[in-house]
Design a protein around this motif. Structure first.
Motif, PDB file in Angstrom:
ATOM      1  N   VAL A  14       0.841  -1.212   0.000  1.00 51.25           N
ATOM      2  CA  VAL A  14       0.000   0.000   0.000  1.00 51.25           C
ATOM      3  C   VAL A  14       0.865   1.247   0.000  1.00 51.25           C
ATOM      4  CG1 VAL A  14      -1.656   1.335   1.355  1.00 51.25           C
ATOM      5  CG2 VAL A  14      -1.973  -1.131   1.086  1.00 51.25           C
ATOM      6  N   MET A  15       1.948   1.207   0.817  1.00 51.69           N
ATOM      7  CA  MET A  15       2.839   2.367   0.915  1.00 51.69           C
ATOM      8  C   MET A  15       3.515   2.645  -0.428  1.00 51.69           C
ATOM      9  SD  MET A  15       3.525   4.510   3.269  1.00 51.69           S
ATOM     10  CE  MET A  15       3.076   3.552   4.708  1.00 51.69           C
ATOM     11  N   ASN A  16       3.966   1.574  -1.104  1.00 49.08           N
ATOM     12  CA  ASN A  16       4.628   1.745  -2.410  1.00 49.08           C
ATOM     13  C   ASN A  16       3.678   2.357  -3.437  1.00 49.08           C
ATOM     14  OD1 ASN A  16       7.096   0.706  -1.595  1.00 49.08           O
ATOM     15  ND2 ASN A  16       6.525  -1.404  -2.058  1.00 49.08           N
ATOM     16  N   LYS A  17       2.439   1.862  -3.455  1.00 47.56           N
ATOM     17  CA  LYS A  17       1.457   2.419  -4.396  1.00 47.56           C
ATOM     18  C   LYS A  17       1.172   3.888  -4.079  1.00 47.56           C
ATOM     19  CE  LYS A  17      -0.854  -1.982  -5.317  1.00 47.56           C
ATOM     20  NZ  LYS A  17      -2.094  -2.788  -5.142  1.00 47.56           N
ATOM     21  N   THR A  18       1.109   4.209  -2.782  1.00 42.47           N
ATOM     22  CA  THR A  18       0.873   5.601  -2.377  1.00 42.47           C
ATOM     23  C   THR A  18       2.007   6.503  -2.828  1.00 42.47           C
ATOM     24  OG1 THR A  18      -0.333   4.810  -0.439  1.00 42.47           O
ATOM     25  CG2 THR A  18       0.381   7.111  -0.419  1.00 42.47           C
ATOM     26  N   VAL A  19       3.254   6.020  -2.643  1.00 41.76           N
ATOM     27  CA  VAL A  19       4.428   6.795  -3.050  1.00 41.76           C
ATOM     28  C   VAL A  19       4.410   7.048  -4.551  1.00 41.76           C
ATOM     29  CG1 VAL A  19       6.942   6.715  -3.314  1.00 41.76           C
ATOM     30  CG2 VAL A  19       5.895   6.099  -1.141  1.00 41.76           C
ATOM     31  N   SER A  21       1.822   7.093  -6.550  1.00 44.36           N
ATOM     32  CA  SER A  21       0.731   8.026  -6.856  1.00 44.36           C
ATOM     33  C   SER A  21       1.114   9.465  -6.521  1.00 44.36           C
ATOM     34  CB  SER A  21      -0.521   7.621  -6.082  1.00 44.36           C
ATOM     35  OG  SER A  21      -1.567   8.537  -6.304  1.00 44.36           O
ATOM     36  N   VAL A  22       1.743   9.655  -5.356  1.00 41.25           N
ATOM     37  CA  VAL A  22       2.154  11.002  -4.952  1.00 41.25           C
ATOM     38  C   VAL A  22       3.226  11.538  -5.891  1.00 41.25           C
ATOM     39  CG1 VAL A  22       3.220  12.366  -3.120  1.00 41.25           C
ATOM     40  CG2 VAL A  22       1.510  10.663  -2.544  1.00 41.25           C
ATOM     41  N   SER A  25       1.615  12.651  -9.103  1.00 40.34           N
ATOM     42  CA  SER A  25       0.912  13.926  -8.889  1.00 40.34           C
ATOM     43  C   SER A  25       1.889  15.082  -8.794  1.00 40.34           C
ATOM     44  CB  SER A  25       0.078  13.847  -7.609  1.00 40.34           C
ATOM     45  OG  SER A  25      -0.882  12.812  -7.696  1.00 40.34           O
ATOM     46  N   LEU A 149       7.031   9.510   3.496  1.00 39.90           N
ATOM     47  CA  LEU A 149       6.585   8.183   3.066  1.00 39.90           C
ATOM     48  C   LEU A 149       7.756   7.279   2.708  1.00 39.90           C
ATOM     49  CD1 LEU A 149       3.511   9.088   0.818  1.00 39.90           C
ATOM     50  CD2 LEU A 149       3.468   7.984   3.054  1.00 39.90           C
ATOM     51  N   ARG A 154       8.125   3.668   5.801  1.00 40.74           N
ATOM     52  CA  ARG A 154       8.253   2.449   5.005  1.00 40.74           C
ATOM     53  C   ARG A 154       8.813   1.301   5.842  1.00 40.74           C
ATOM     54  NH1 ARG A 154       9.962   3.676  -1.099  1.00 40.74           N
ATOM     55  NH2 ARG A 154       8.703   1.828  -1.342  1.00 40.74           N
TER      56      ARG A 154
END
Length: 391
Positions: A14-19, A21-22, A25, A149, A154
């Motif tokens: 989840v953290m990797n996907k969030t990173v 995505s950020v 952006s 993040l 992590r």
């Protein structure tokens, strides 16, 4: 045990996907900022050209108004002495007055159109600057999120027991780093970047002048370009010095402060004095940088806000801490009301001192100047080193 491992793996995914995505952006916002900068440069160039054209049209309109007035006056004189003039003279006077009036009307319409275009461009320019500011703030904030993040979060599964403590400390460190980067970016944007944009703009103006064979005007612009380039070089060197004074590594804190105060006195015309209350000695590199930055920020605040004529820096090396103060004879200020946020410069110093587990105190009254007191503890290895050197 296996379930715990699965949970940690899921959390990492989840953290990797969030990173990711950020980061995507942030890249999109960066593109928006870059496009806004390009449009800003284009609008700036167009605005300068348009203002020059408006000035020229205003001059032409003034001349046409004078000529139209003269033509109407001549027509009035002919009307009063109608019999003394030939039919040709009467027709020419009438045509001249009519032509001048038409040209004047066209010139006024052109001036009105150009002014409307200028007003529209100035509105766009303000909106673009607002977009640039918002996008750069967003990039800075997303940088804080990304750094956090990609850092301790992590490894949250491994450091779960001390997560709260590391979270708070990590945020403070990252915020301090980002504020420093933001300050450097602002210095570059307001200094060398603006100068380079101006150089590009002036270069295009010189090119147009040369194409129009306006050699003398081009020479004047080239001299301005040379001065602008030299000023940009001074700004770049100042930013490099602010990033990391090389003399700190080579000579240490005290000689670097002496050199900085000499330059400060020349630049701001404020009399400076450095007083050592104990024999000088070398400290750990990170402590020397921290002390120098705090003194530098204090002096910057004095130059910006204090309207002072004199400023004194006192420095004392204790066995387990370094004490220093910056005092000026400026206008001072009222003590802040409870709950009121301090100025940005003061906040930055307070955060830096807090991270170093040091102390900071401010004494100031209107008309009585300002004194800033600092105390920075030395690390255990620094104390041991100091004790060994004294023996």
């Amino acid at each position: 045990m296996s379930e715990a491992n699965i949970d940690i793996q899921l959390l990492d995914d989840v953290m990797n996907k969030t990173v990711v995505s950020v980061e995507e952006s942030k890249e999109k916002i960066f593109e928006i900022a870059e496009n806004a900068h390009k449009e800003n440069n284009f609008i700036t160039l167009e605005l300068e050209t348009l203002r020059n054209e408006i000035d020229l049209v205003i001059t032409q309109t003034d001349e046409l108004e004078w000529k139209a007035k003269q033509a109407r006056q001549r027509l009035a004189n002919i009307s009063r002495g109608f019999k003394r003039y030939s039919e040709l003279e009467i027709r020419e006077a009438y045509e001249m007055a009519s032509q001048m009036q038409i040209q004047l009307s066209l010139s006024r319409d052109k001036e009105k159109h150009l002014r409307e275009r200028r007003d529209e461009l100035e509105r766009r320019h303000r909106n673009i600057l607002n977009t640039i500011e918002k996008s750069e703030n967003l990039i800075s904030q997303m940088g804080i999120v990304l750094n956090y993040l990609q850092g301790d979060l992590r490894k949250v599964g491994i450091a779960l027991e001390s997560a709260h403590h590391h979270q708070l400390l990590g945020i403070q460190i990252i915020q301090a780093q980002e504020e420093e980067r933001k300050r450097v970016a602002r210095d570059i944007h307001d200094g060398p970047a603006q100068s380079m944009a101006n150089v590009a703009l002036r270069s295009e103006i010189v090119e147009k002048m040369l194409n129009q064979n306006r050699i003398d005007e081009a020479k004047v612009e080239l001299r301005l370009l040379k001065e602008l380039t030299r000023a940009s070089l001074v700004d770049v060197r100042k930013i490099i010095f602010d990033l990391r004074p090389m003399a700190l590594d080579d000579l240490g804190l005290t000689p670097t402060l002496r050199k900085y105060l000499e330059e400060y006195e020349k630049r701001h015309h404020i009399e400076t004095k450095l007083t050592l209350l104990s024999p000088e000695r070398r400290l750990q590199s990170s402590i020397e940088v921290a002390v120098f930055r705090l003194i530098q920020e204090s002096l910057n605040n004095t130059a910006k806000h204090a309207n002072a004529k004199q400023v004194e820096v006192k420095l004392e090396f204790k066995p387990n801490k370094v004490l220093f103060m910056v005092a000026d004879n400026g206008i001072g200020f009222e003590k802040q009301a409870k709950g009121e946020r301090p100025q940005f410069g003061i906040m930055g110093m307070q955060e830096r001192v807090k991270l170093l587990q040091g102390t900071m105190k401010i004494e100031s009254k209107p008309g009585k100047g300002t004194i800033l007191f600092f105390g920075i503890p030395l690390r255990i290895e620094e104390n041991t080193k100091a004790g060994g050197s004294e023996k």
